[in-house]
Design a protein around this motif. Structure first.
Motif, PDB file in Angstrom:
ATOM      1  N   ILE A 215       0.500  11.480   8.842  1.00 56.79           N
ATOM      2  CA  ILE A 215      -0.010  10.121   8.861  1.00 56.79           C
ATOM      3  C   ILE A 215      -1.561   9.859   8.646  1.00 56.79           C
ATOM      4  O   ILE A 215      -2.025   9.143   8.034  1.00 56.79           O
ATOM      5  N   SER A 216      -2.254  11.041   9.292  1.00 60.78           N
ATOM      6  CA  SER A 216      -3.432  10.762   9.114  1.00 60.78           C
ATOM      7  C   SER A 216      -3.991  11.114   7.885  1.00 60.78           C
ATOM      8  O   SER A 216      -4.872  10.395   7.397  1.00 60.78           O
ATOM      9  N   LYS A 217      -3.527  11.975   7.055  1.00 59.25           N
ATOM     10  CA  LYS A 217      -3.648  12.319   5.794  1.00 59.25           C
ATOM     11  C   LYS A 217      -3.769  11.182   5.017  1.00 59.25           C
ATOM     12  O   LYS A 217      -4.437  10.958   4.100  1.00 59.25           O
ATOM     13  N   LEU A 218      -2.422  10.453   5.265  1.00 64.45           N
ATOM     14  CA  LEU A 218      -2.146   9.342   4.189  1.00 64.45           C
ATOM     15  C   LEU A 218      -3.311   8.013   4.438  1.00 64.45           C
ATOM     16  O   LEU A 218      -3.770   7.576   3.636  1.00 64.45           O
ATOM     17  N   LEU A 219      -3.804   8.295   5.859  1.00 60.95           N
ATOM     18  CA  LEU A 219      -4.683   6.966   6.133  1.00 60.95           C
ATOM     19  C   LEU A 219      -5.941   7.308   5.408  1.00 60.95           C
ATOM     20  O   LEU A 219      -6.964   6.594   5.142  1.00 60.95           O
ATOM     21  N   ILE A 220      -6.385   8.600   5.637  1.00 64.33           N
ATOM     22  CA  ILE A 220      -7.784   9.199   5.387  1.00 64.33           C
ATOM     23  C   ILE A 220      -7.820   8.877   3.640  1.00 64.33           C
ATOM     24  O   ILE A 220      -8.784   8.536   3.194  1.00 64.33           O
ATOM     25  N   GLN A 221      -6.772   8.928   2.896  1.00 65.19           N
ATOM     26  CA  GLN A 221      -6.745   8.670   1.586  1.00 65.19           C
ATOM     27  C   GLN A 221      -7.131   7.110   1.150  1.00 65.19           C
ATOM     28  O   GLN A 221      -7.652   6.949   0.045  1.00 65.19           O
ATOM     29  N   GLU A 222      -6.907   6.353   1.965  1.00 64.27           N
ATOM     30  CA  GLU A 222      -7.175   4.968   1.772  1.00 64.27           C
ATOM     31  C   GLU A 222      -8.204   4.490   2.908  1.00 64.27           C
ATOM     32  O   GLU A 222      -8.343   3.016   2.790  1.00 64.27           O
ATOM     33  N   LYS A 223      -8.981   5.420   3.471  1.00 63.92           N
ATOM     34  CA  LYS A 223     -10.014   4.712   4.539  1.00 63.92           C
ATOM     35  C   LYS A 223     -11.021   3.831   3.748  1.00 63.92           C
ATOM     36  O   LYS A 223     -11.667   3.187   4.648  1.00 63.92           O
ATOM     37  N   ASN A 224     -11.434   3.697   2.617  1.00 68.50           N
ATOM     38  CA  ASN A 224     -12.159   3.138   1.948  1.00 68.50           C
ATOM     39  C   ASN A 224     -11.692   1.622   1.559  1.00 68.50           C
ATOM     40  O   ASN A 224     -12.487   0.838   0.900  1.00 68.50           O
ATOM     41  N   GLU A 225     -10.372   1.417   1.688  1.00 71.42           N
ATOM     42  CA  GLU A 225      -9.759   0.133   1.321  1.00 71.42           C
ATOM     43  C   GLU A 225     -10.054  -1.070   2.166  1.00 71.42           C
ATOM     44  O   GLU A 225     -10.630  -0.680   3.508  1.00 71.42           O
ATOM     45  N   ASP A 226     -10.213  -1.997   1.829  1.00 73.52           N
ATOM     46  CA  ASP A 226     -10.816  -3.286   2.641  1.00 73.52           C
ATOM     47  C   ASP A 226     -10.066  -3.200   3.919  1.00 73.52           C
ATOM     48  O   ASP A 226     -10.541  -3.648   5.137  1.00 73.52           O
ATOM     49  N   TYR A 227      -8.577  -3.079   3.995  1.00 76.69           N
ATOM     50  CA  TYR A 227      -7.771  -3.158   5.239  1.00 76.69           C
ATOM     51  C   TYR A 227      -8.072  -1.875   6.125  1.00 76.69           C
ATOM     52  O   TYR A 227      -7.401  -2.057   7.478  1.00 76.69           O
ATOM     53  N   LEU A 228      -8.961  -0.740   5.766  1.00 75.60           N
ATOM     54  CA  LEU A 228      -8.936   0.242   6.635  1.00 75.60           C
ATOM     55  C   LEU A 228     -10.560   0.437   6.901  1.00 75.60           C
ATOM     56  O   LEU A 228     -10.819   1.024   7.914  1.00 75.60           O
TER      57      LEU A 228
ATOM     58  N   SER B 268       0.871  -1.262   0.049  1.00 77.56           N
ATOM     59  CA  SER B 268       0.122  -0.038  -0.094  1.00 77.56           C
ATOM     60  C   SER B 268       0.716   1.186   0.086  1.00 77.56           C
ATOM     61  O   SER B 268       2.080   1.335   0.551  1.00 77.56           O
ATOM     62  N   ASP B 269       0.226   2.298  -0.734  1.00 73.62           N
ATOM     63  CA  ASP B 269       1.070   3.458  -0.671  1.00 73.62           C
ATOM     64  C   ASP B 269       1.262   4.139   0.851  1.00 73.62           C
ATOM     65  O   ASP B 269       2.289   4.853   1.199  1.00 73.62           O
ATOM     66  N   SER B 270       0.145   3.828   1.782  1.00 75.43           N
ATOM     67  CA  SER B 270       0.204   4.476   3.113  1.00 75.43           C
ATOM     68  C   SER B 270       1.503   3.660   3.665  1.00 75.43           C
ATOM     69  O   SER B 270       2.111   4.330   4.687  1.00 75.43           O
ATOM     70  N   TYR B 271       1.434   2.469   3.639  1.00 75.22           N
ATOM     71  CA  TYR B 271       2.952   2.037   4.034  1.00 75.22           C
ATOM     72  C   TYR B 271       4.231   2.357   3.818  1.00 75.22           C
ATOM     73  O   TYR B 271       4.891   2.775   4.585  1.00 75.22           O
ATOM     74  N   LYS B 272       4.476   2.535   2.501  1.00 76.41           N
ATOM     75  CA  LYS B 272       5.579   3.055   1.942  1.00 76.41           C
ATOM     76  C   LYS B 272       5.680   4.749   2.497  1.00 76.41           C
ATOM     77  O   LYS B 272       7.052   4.913   2.974  1.00 76.41           O
ATOM     78  N   GLU B 273       4.745   5.514   2.572  1.00 72.74           N
ATOM     79  CA  GLU B 273       4.986   7.017   2.866  1.00 72.74           C
ATOM     80  C   GLU B 273       5.339   6.913   4.434  1.00 72.74           C
ATOM     81  O   GLU B 273       6.187   7.760   5.001  1.00 72.74           O
TER      82      GLU B 273
END
Length: 827
Positions: free
Chosen positions: A226-239, A178-183
């Motif tokens: 970190i919050s911004k990165l997670l919000i971008q992926e909040k609709n992914e299955d893992y989030l 995931s992009d969030s992991y990398k960032e």
């Protein structure tokens, strides 16, 4: 036609408030099954009725004592009083079916549909699993949504068994793809490098055994990004199921990084993110008689000490019969293979159930197992097991939430230490090694496992606790003192039995088990007598440390952070050094919210107490392994005399050997065990990389100017030693020369299954290899040494110890010759 409404002159099942009265007046009870309530049920109902006005209550009842009936009738009483809607929560769907069946047999109105009008109107009891209630898209409402389905009265049954689901729901796992992991990794990398550059490089080389706790100061500093990165992926299955639960407590969460994922979880569960739970008028937590109830604070936010005065029966006569033996304490010579053979023999006559901590350990039993049950096939497998009377079934990491009554399980084996599932738990396990907190968690898990095989007062089951690491924790580490009153009574009786068969072989142990398995009248009399003589009074089992940590977390969550660390620091007085370190670190995390300088002072103090924890921003200096070294035999004598009795070093050493094995993803335990091994033969040791972030995995001092520099690659699976591992050992050698001087002698040793280096590697000429064969020789000689010295009562005789060290080739001058081999250079 008769109008029966005109004949209703007294209470009935829809008007009575005493649960016992409701039970007696239920018109639809299954005939012959519910003639009278049990005494223990009536006593619990009476105690509950006297305290029902309290918003949080704990009910403790022994396994098989009719706990489900008690809970259902309490909720029916709440409905009759107008305290609905009523919800009965269990760990999983398998148990939902069981409770629904129980309600149907009682003739109680119940449903498993949270949209049922009967439930919403307070006329039916909703029976559902914990996941339905606790998830980021819960139909009951989450966070800003408020209360979508109101709960008046809530029972959480098998509360301890619900914890894994709750923890999972409040844990975000970001895959490395995931992009969030990398960032997020980019944001944290520098702070991780400061903790340990070698570990970061190994992690980036995809070593699956490396898990690193991100320093909280780096996490807090970067929390907006970190919050911004997670919000971008909040609709992914893992989030999407996790983000609504954790978003408001992100700043007070821990982050653990590995090569495959990032794991984020709060220090305590912010259960108030589900308002229906927080504002339920009555919350009742039902559990078996386990010793520690602190999870009610850490997971449910219950800090009112009154709630921990548990409602419980005042007798243990309803507990089933168990004989609990530790074969490797009875006879330390018995191997796992020996006990495996015993189980193979037993499965010809009865059902044997083995609970193992991992898939890897399940493979050990696979060749003799009739079935291996894990998450995907557990429910169908248990149904099939209950229809058989003979065989061997393996359960993978399932210590709770499973009923195995009567013939379904007559011999239960707990094999090895229960394994923690989340990365954060593994990190904390490493930090807390040797503390009561760690021992309590392990013991509680084991006790839950032991409860699977006895489900009523007329049920019986023999239990074996095996695995040298497990027996070491329970026996040598006094873990048995952490068990509940009833289990301790059964263990005490079993210990008296074991003392009569000391050093027994398999045949004698099997014959001893038969006293329980055949329900010998003398054994049954002794067993029941040990329990019926017990009485219990409700006592508070709330760990003051956990309570302090919960209160501090709640203060920080409410932005009331000033002086927040004081409550934690005040709980240090009775803690040992390792626990003090942990508490200082937790206090430092909250102090950092308003005073970063004071926070770093606490981190430095914590690191000085325990090098396995975080290092402060400026790092800490390396302290040399030096000082006056007593002559080897004298040092060995002093160490062995530190144990309470001469049996404990043997058991302790067996536990160390359990961790000294060539197996992937076991590096941390291997390194610790190899360092501990030195003490048993009169040497001293360190783990410089763990202690200070630099240096070898393990350093042994074997003489005034003699050292062994060790890199542990026990998890390697390659046929050659690669360049990276070679360079790491070379670098550790250079580190040693810088710290100790080029004139101090040392031997660089690589622990690796292979002897040959790959072509690109350039090992030093003095490099030695300890492979599987050489390690086994070392283990055998140390085992023989400790056995001879301890079993013959020689631990105070320096001359005899010296002679044994000489005889078994365990002196410093012997080490290189007998326990290492030359490497093979690539051609």
């Amino acid at each position: 036609m008769i109008d029966f409404s005109k004949l209703q002159t007294g209470q009935n099942s829809d008007t009575a408030l005493q649960p016992r009265d409701i039970f007696n007046s239920l018109p639809g009870k299954e005939k012959g099954r519910y003639q009278y309530p049990r005494d223990v049920q009536s006593k619990v109902w009476e105690q509950w009725h006297n305290r029902k006005a309290e918003s949080n209550l704990v009910i403790k009842m022994n396994t098989g004592s009719g706990k489900t009936v008690v809970g259902l009738l309490i909720l029916k009483s709440c409905l009759n009083e107008g305290k609905g809607p009523a919800v009965y929560i269990v760990p999983d769907n398998y148990l939902v079916e069981q409770v629904v069946q129980e309600a149907t047999s009682l003739g109680l109105p119940a449903t498993n549909d949270y949209n049922s009008h009967g439930f919403l109107q307070g006329k039916e009891i909703l029976i559902t699993n914990i996941h339905t209630l606790v998830n980021g898209l819960s139909a009951f409402g989450v966070g800003d949504q408020g209360i979508k389905i109101r709960i008046g009265s809530l029972i959480i049954d098998d509360a301890h068994a619900c914890l894994d689901t709750i923890e999972e729901q409040y844990t975000i796992t970001l895959p490395s793809s995931s992009d969030s992991y990398k960032e997020i990794y980019k944001l944290l990398r520098n702070s991780l490098l400061q903790q340990s550059e070698p570990r970061v490089l190994e992690m980036e080389d995809y070593d699956p055994s490396i898990q690193m706790l991100a320093p909280f100061w780096a996490w807090q500093t970067n929390i907006s990004e970190i919050s911004k990165l997670l919000i971008q992926e909040k609709n992914e299955d893992y989030l999407k199921f996790k983000w609504p639960l954790i978003k408001d407590s992100l700043k007070l969460s821990r982050c653990v990084v590995s090569s495959s994922k990032i794991e984020i979880s709060p220090h305590c569960i912010p259960i108030n993110s589900i308002p229906s739970i927080e504002y339920a008028e009555r919350k009742i937590f039902m559990t078996a008689t386990l010793a520690d109830d602190s999870v009610l604070a850490s997971h449910f936010g219950i800090t009112d000490s009154r709630a921990y005065q548990a409602i419980c029966p005042d007798s243990f006569g309803d507990v089933g019969d168990r004989l609990i033996l530790m074969p490797q304490v009875i006879n330390p010579e018995l191997s796992d293979d020996d006990i495996k053979n015993l189980c193979v023999h037993a499965k010809k006559y009865l059902n044997v159930v083995i609970i193992v901590p991992s898939d890897h350990r399940a493979n050990y039993w696979k060749d003799v197992a009739d079935s291996v049950l894990k998450k995907g096939n557990i429910h169908d497998g248990i149904k099939a097991l209950k229809k058989t009377t003979k065989g061997l079934t393996v359960l993978v990491n399932r210590y709770d939430g499973i009923d195995l009554p009567n013939e379904a399980c007559r011999l239960l084996v707990i094999d090895g230490l229960p394994d923690v599932r989340r990365m954060i738990d593994k990190v904390e396990e490493g930090i807390l090694l040797g503390t009561d907190r760690s021992a309590t968690q392990i013991t509680q898990r084991v006790e839950q496992g032991m409860g699977r095989g006895v489900r009523s007062n007329d049920d019986y089951c023999a239990v074996l606790l095996i695995g040298k690491t497990l027996t070491r924790k329970l026996y040598a580490g006094s873990g048995v003192q952490k068990f509940s009153v009833g289990t301790k009574a059964q263990l005490d009786l079993s210990e008296k039995v074991a003392s009569q068969i000391a050093k027994a072989d398999l045949k004698a142990i099997w014959e001893t088990l038969l006293y329980c398995l055949n329900q010998d009248s003398n054994w049954v009399s002794a067993s029941k007598g040990a329990l019926t003589s017990l009485t219990a009074t409700p006592v508070s089992n709330a760990d003051p440390v956990t309570m302090a940590l919960r209160k501090a977390y709640d203060q920080a969550l409410a932005n009331n952070s000033k002086n927040i660390g004081e409550g934690i620091i005040n709980s240090l007085s009775s803690a040992n050094k390792v626990m003090k370190s942990y508490l200082k670190l937790r206090a430092a995390e909250y102090v950092n919210l308003y005073d970063q300088v004071e926070s770093q002072k606490l981190v430095l103090s914590a690191a000085n107490d325990n090098p396995r924890t975080l290092k402060p921003i400026d790092g800490i200096g390396y302290h040399k392994l030096e000082g006056e070294l007593l002559e080897q035999a004298r040092e060995c004598k002093n160490y062995l005399q530190s144990f309470a009795n001469p049996n404990i070093p043997i058991i302790e050493l067996n536990g160390i050997f359990e961790d000294l094995k060539f197996e992937p993803e076991t590096a941390a335990r291997f390194e610790l065990a190899f360092a501990q091994l030195a003490r048993f033969i009169g040497f001293t040791s360190q783990r410089p990389e763990t202690d200070s972030g630099r240096g070898p995995d393990v350093l042994w001092r074997t003489g005034p100017s003699q050292y062994i520099v060790v890199e542990c690659k026990n998890g390697a699976t390659t046929e050659t030693i690669n360049k990276h591992d070679c360079n790491q050992l070379n670098g550790s050698g250079e580190w040693f020369e810088n710290k100790y001087g080029a004139d101090i002698a040392y031997t660089p040793i690589m622990i690796h299954p292979a002897k040959k280096f790959e072509h690109a590697a350039s090992p030093k000429a003095t490099t030695r290899i300890m492979n599987i064969e050489k390690l086994e020789i070392l283990k055998k000689n140390v085992r023989d040494f400790i056995k001879s010295v301890c079993s013959q009562g020689l631990i105070s005789d320096e001359t005899q110890i010296r002679n044994q060290l000489l005889q078994l080739k365990l002196r410093s001058v012997d080490f290189q010759t007998f326990y290492t081999t030359n490497f093979i250079a690539a051609k």
